[in-house]
Design a protein around this motif. Structure first.
Motif, PDB file in Angstrom:
ATOM      1  N   LEU A 441      11.460  52.712  61.709  1.00  0.00           N
ATOM      2  CA  LEU A 441      11.190  51.694  62.716  1.00  0.00           C
ATOM      3  C   LEU A 441      10.522  52.255  63.972  1.00  0.00           C
ATOM      4  CD1 LEU A 441      14.560  49.690  62.544  1.00  0.00           C
ATOM      5  CD2 LEU A 441      12.393  49.122  61.432  1.00  0.00           C
ATOM      6  N   THR A 445       8.492  50.545  67.980  1.00  0.00           N
ATOM      7  CA  THR A 445       9.377  50.484  69.139  1.00  0.00           C
ATOM      8  C   THR A 445       8.869  51.404  70.237  1.00  0.00           C
ATOM      9  OG1 THR A 445      10.756  52.180  68.106  1.00  0.00           O
ATOM     10  CG2 THR A 445      11.437  49.894  67.819  1.00  0.00           C
ATOM     11  N   THR A 540      10.703  46.534  71.622  1.00  0.00           N
ATOM     12  CA  THR A 540       9.776  46.449  70.492  1.00  0.00           C
ATOM     13  C   THR A 540       8.386  46.107  71.009  1.00  0.00           C
ATOM     14  OG1 THR A 540      10.134  44.094  70.107  1.00  0.00           O
ATOM     15  CG2 THR A 540      11.635  45.636  68.994  1.00  0.00           C
ATOM     16  N   LEU A 546      15.024  43.411  67.007  1.00  0.00           N
ATOM     17  CA  LEU A 546      15.057  43.634  65.565  1.00  0.00           C
ATOM     18  C   LEU A 546      16.433  43.231  65.072  1.00  0.00           C
ATOM     19  CD1 LEU A 546      13.453  47.196  65.505  1.00  0.00           C
ATOM     20  CD2 LEU A 546      12.331  45.077  64.833  1.00  0.00           C
ATOM     21  N   HIS A 622      12.788  39.469  62.229  1.00  0.00           N
ATOM     22  CA  HIS A 622      13.049  40.289  61.045  1.00  0.00           C
ATOM     23  C   HIS A 622      12.535  41.717  61.252  1.00  0.00           C
ATOM     24  CE1 HIS A 622      13.392  41.495  56.861  1.00  0.00           C
ATOM     25  NE2 HIS A 622      14.065  40.378  56.638  1.00  0.00           N
ATOM     26  N   PRO A 623      13.339  42.723  60.914  1.00  0.00           N
ATOM     27  CA  PRO A 623      12.901  44.112  61.108  1.00  0.00           C
ATOM     28  C   PRO A 623      11.653  44.502  60.322  1.00  0.00           C
ATOM     29  CG  PRO A 623      15.272  43.996  60.741  1.00  0.00           C
ATOM     30  CD  PRO A 623      14.728  42.631  60.448  1.00  0.00           C
TER      31      PRO A 623
END
Length: 639
Positions: A441, A445, A540, A546, A622-623
Motif C-alpha cells: 500500500l 500513501t 492517502t 483505506l 476500498h484498499p
C-alpha cells in the motif's frame, strides 16, 4: 437517490382526510384505522416472524427490509414484537426505504389514536431529523439497528450490500405508485434475498405477483385484512445470486468461518473504535500495540478537532465525511464531546460554493468564511477510558511483520522474527506503521507531520469562544483557561515514516502563523507553554481512508493485466483477497470524525451484516482502488 452528490429529500405533502393522513402526491392514505392490527396480520404473520425467530434463535442477526418506511408504524410494531419474543436471534437489523419525510406535527397527529406508541415518537423524530439523501444508521436498542435509506427506493436498494431474511412490501398501492412495484425494484429484491427469504404484502395485484415470480419467489394468495379480498406472501426459492452490483475488483468478503475472536494491530482512534464495534458484535478482542498506552501515536493529542470535511463542490470525500460526522455525533457521549462550534477563516469567494446548500446545523456562511455550529473538540483522555472497556486482551509488542500460515491463520512477527501472536482474523489499524506491515500500500500513501502546543492563559480573551481554523487550528478550553494550537505540516520522507516523531521548536512559530490573527498570536506569546506533542499521520493520495479487505496484489495484477485496453470490469474474475486480513488506515487529520463509522462499516463487513455505507462509497474506500486505477492507465511508451 444520487449518493455522490449533495442531495436531500423533501417532506411529504400531507393533509387530513377523515381523521387519517392523506398523501396528496400519491392520493392515498398511509394506514387504515386498524393500522396496528393490519401490520401484525399482513407483515408479521405473513412472514411468520415469530416462527422464523424461534427457528433461528442460534443465529447472530435477522434482517428485515421494507419498501416504504412511511410513518414508521411497521418498524415500531416489529420492535414491540421483537421485545416480547423470548427466543430469537441476537440482533435485529431493520432496513427501510423512504423518499418523503414526515414532520413531528404530522407524526403526532398520525399516532394520536395509539397512546401505547407515543413514547416511541422520540425515536421517529430522531430518525426523521436529517434529510440527507442516502443511508442513515441508527442504533435503536442494544439489539436493534435501523438503517433508513432516503431517496428513490430502487436506486437505494442498488446501493445496498446485505442479505435479507424477510421483506415488507408496503408502498402506496401499485396503481397510484407504480415505481414501488416495478420490475427494476423487484430485481433488487431478488438480488438481496437469501435462499428461503420470505415476503409479505397487502396487495394481490397480478403485476406484483408476476414481478416477484420473475426474480425467484414462490407466491401464494391468502385472505386479506378486513375487507381486502387477498394478499400475497411467499418464499425465495432461487439460489443466492453472486452477481452483486459491485465491481469485481472491489470485493467485500465476510470473515470465514463466522468469527468469534478478532486481533487488531494499533491502539489509535481507529483501533479503539474497531475494538468497540467488535465487542458490540460479540467478538473477543485482542489489541496489539508497541506502546503500553493507547493513543500514543498521531491520535494522542489531549484534545482533538472534530468536524466534517466539506468541499465547495460535491465530492465523494465530502459526502463520506458528512455521513461520518453524523455517525460520530451519535457515537461520542456528551462527557467527551464539546460542540462549541468552529470558525473557518478563508479568502475564497462563496459564489457557486455548494456548501451553502447544506443544512444550517452543519455549516453556515460567515463574514470570515464558514461557521460549523455542531462541530467542536473531543477530550481524548475521557474517551480512551470508555473505549478501553471493549478490549479483552492487550499485548504490548512491536509488530514488525505478518505472515500467513499454511492453515490460513495469521502470525504477528517482531523485530527478531519471532511470532508473538497467532490469530484467525486480523485487522491492521496502526496508522503510518500499517505500511510497515502492508508495504504493497506504500505507493498510494503519504505521511505528514503534525504538532500541537498546549498553553495556560492567565487572562481569558472574552472573544475566544469557538475553535479557530485556518491552515492551523486553535481549540479554546475555557474551563481550564488553556488553548491548544496545532496544524499539519510538511510531508515526511519515507525513511522517517517508522521513526519516533520528536517535537520541533520551529513548528511553534509555524502553528501561530497559520492562525492569521495578530490578536491571538499576541495573546499566546504572553502565556505559559505547557506541553508539545508531535506525530506522523498517514494520508492517502485521494484523501479518503483505506477500509476493507486486502487483495492479493500479484494475482490481481496478473488477472487484470490488460485492463488498460478498456475491457468492461465484468469480463474479469473477482479479485482474490487475502483471507481474513483487513486494513483501516489513512485517516489523516480527520480520524476522530471518520473512525466511528469506518469501524462500524468494517466490522459489519467482517460479520456479514448489512453495510452502513452505500456501495459507491464502499468502493471509494476500498484498499484496492489505487491498484485498479493504476492498471487502467495505459503503460508508458518509451522509444
Amino acid at each position: 437517490m444520487r449518493p455522490l452528490s449533495y442531495g436531500t429529500v423533501k417532506s411529504a405533502d400531507i393533509c387530513r382526510q377523515q381523521t387519517q393522513l392523506y398523501n396528496k402526491q400519491f392520493q392515498d392514505i398511509y394506514h387504515h384505522r386498524s393500522a396496528i392490527e393490519e401490520s401484525h396480520y399482513v407483515f408479521h404473520q405473513g412472514n411468520q416472524l415469530q416462527q422464523q425467530w424461534q427457528a433461528q434463535s442460534d443465529q447472530a442477526v435477522f434482517v428485515i427490509a421494507e419498501t416504504g418506511f412511511g410513518s414508521g408504524l411497521n418498524f415500531l410494531t416489529t420492535r414491540q414484537l421483537w421485545q416480547n419474543c423470548s427466543r430469537k436471534p441476537r440482533q435485529l437489523h431493520y432496513i427501510s426505504t423512504e423518499q418523503w419525510l414526515l414532520t413531528p406535527a404530522q407524526l403526532n397527529a398520525f399516532y394520536k389514536p395509539w397512546p401505547d406508541l407515543h413514547a416511541d415518537l422520540e425515536i421517529l423524530n430522531e430518525v426523521f431529523a436529517h434529510n440527507r439523501a442516502g443511508f442513515h444508521n441508527h442504533r435503536i436498542d442494544h439489539d436493534i439497528t435501523l438503517t433508513l435509506l432516503l431517496g428513490d427506493a430502487t436506486a437505494c436498494l442498488k446501493q445496498l450490500t446485505a442479505q435479507i431474511d424477510a421483506w415488507f412490501l408496503d408502498g402506496f398501492t401499485p396503481a397510484k405508485n407504480p415505481d414501488m412495484w416495478s420490475e427494476a425494484l423487484f430485481s433488487q429484491v431478488g438480488r438481496l434475498s437469501k435462499p428461503g427469504s420470505t415476503f409479505a404484502t397487502f396487495t394481490a395485484a397480478s403485476q406484483v405477483r408476476r414481478n416477484l415470480q420473475s426474480v425467484g419467489f414462490e407466491v401464494s394468495k391468502s385472505p386479506g385484512f378486513k375487507g381486502k379480498r387477498e394478499r400475497l406472501t411467499g418464499q425465495f426459492k432461487a439460489p443466492l445470486k453472486t452477481d452483486q452490483p459491485q465491481q469485481s475488483w472491489a470485493p467485500t468478503p465476510a470473515a470465514t468461518p463466522s468469527p468469534k475472536k478478532i486481533t487488531i494491530i494499533g491502539s489509535g482512534i481507529a483501533g479503539l473504535c474497531l475494538a468497540h464495534s467488535a465487542k458490540q458484535n460479540g467478538l473477543h478482542v485482542t489489541l496489539i500495540d508497541r506502546s503500553d498506552k493507547p493513543l500514543a501515536g498521531a491520535s494522542g493529542n489531549p484534545y482533538a478537532l472534530f468536524m466534517p470535511y466539506l468541499t465547495a463542490k460535491s465530492s465523494p470525500e465530502a459526502l463520506f465525511y458528512w455521513r461520518a460526522f453524523e455517525s460520530a455525533v451519535r457515537f461520542y457521549p456528551d462527557s467527551v464531546f464539546s460542540s462549541i462550534g468552529v470558525n473557518e477563516t478563508t479568502n475564497k469567494s462563496p459564489a457557486d460554493d455548494q456548501r451553502l446548500q447544506l443544512p444550517n446545523h452543519l455549516i453556515q456562511h460567515s463574514d470570515q468564511g464558514f461557521y460549523y455550529p455542531g462541530s467542536g473538540y473531543i477530550d481524548t483522555a475521557k474517551l480512551t477510558k470508555q473505549l478501553l472497556a471493549a478490549i479483552d486482551t492487550r499485548l504490548t509488542a512491536e509488530a514488525a511483520g505478518i505472515e500467513q500460515t499454511a492453515q490460513g491463520s495469521w502470525s504477528i512477527i517482531n523485530n527478531q522474527h519471532i511470532a508473538i501472536h497467532h490469530c484467525d482474523l486480523l485487522v491492521v489499524a496502526a496508522g503510518i506503521r500499517s505500511l510497515q506491515l502492508l508495504p504493497d500500500l506504500t505507493p498510494f500513501t503519504q505521511a505528514r507531520r503534525g504538532q500541537t502546543e498546549l498553553y495556560q492563559l492567565s487572562i481569558w480573551p472574552e472573544h475566544l469562544k469557538q475553535i479557530q481554523l485556518n491552515h492551523g487550528y486553535l481549540i479554546p478550553l475555557q474551563d481550564q483557561q488553556q488553548i491548544l494550537v496545532g496544524g499539519d505540516h510538511q510531508h515526511v520522507p519515507k525513511k522517517d515514516w517508522f521513526r519516533d516523531c520528536v517535537p520541533d521548536p520551529d513548528k511553534l512559530q509555524l502553528n501561530l502563523n497559520t492562525l492569521k490573527s495578530e490578536q491571538l498570536c499576541a495573546t499566546i506569546y504572553r502565556t505559559q507553554h505547557l506541553t508539545t506533542r508531535s506525530g506522523i499521520r498517514c494520508h492517502t493520495l485521494d484523501h479518503l481512508p483505506l477500509c476493507g479487505p486486502l487483495v492479493d496484489e500479484a494475482q490481481f495484477t496478473q488477472d487484470y493485466a490488460d485492463l488498460h485496453h478498456g475491457r468492461h470490469w465484468q469480463h474479469y474474475p473477482a479479485a482474490k483477497t487475502r483471507q481474513n486480513l483487513y486494513v483501516l488506515t489513512g485517516l489523516g487529520s480527520r480520524g476522530y470524525t471518520s473512525a466511528p463509522l469506518l469501524a462500524e462499516h468494517l466490522i459489519a463487513m467482517i460479520m456479514n451484516r448489512p453495510l452502513p455505507l452505500e456501495y459507491e462509497l464502499t468502493e471509494r474506500l476500498h484498499p484496492n482502488r489505487f491498484l485498479y486505477r493504476r492498471l487502467k492507465k495505459p503503460p508508458n511508451i518509451t522509444s
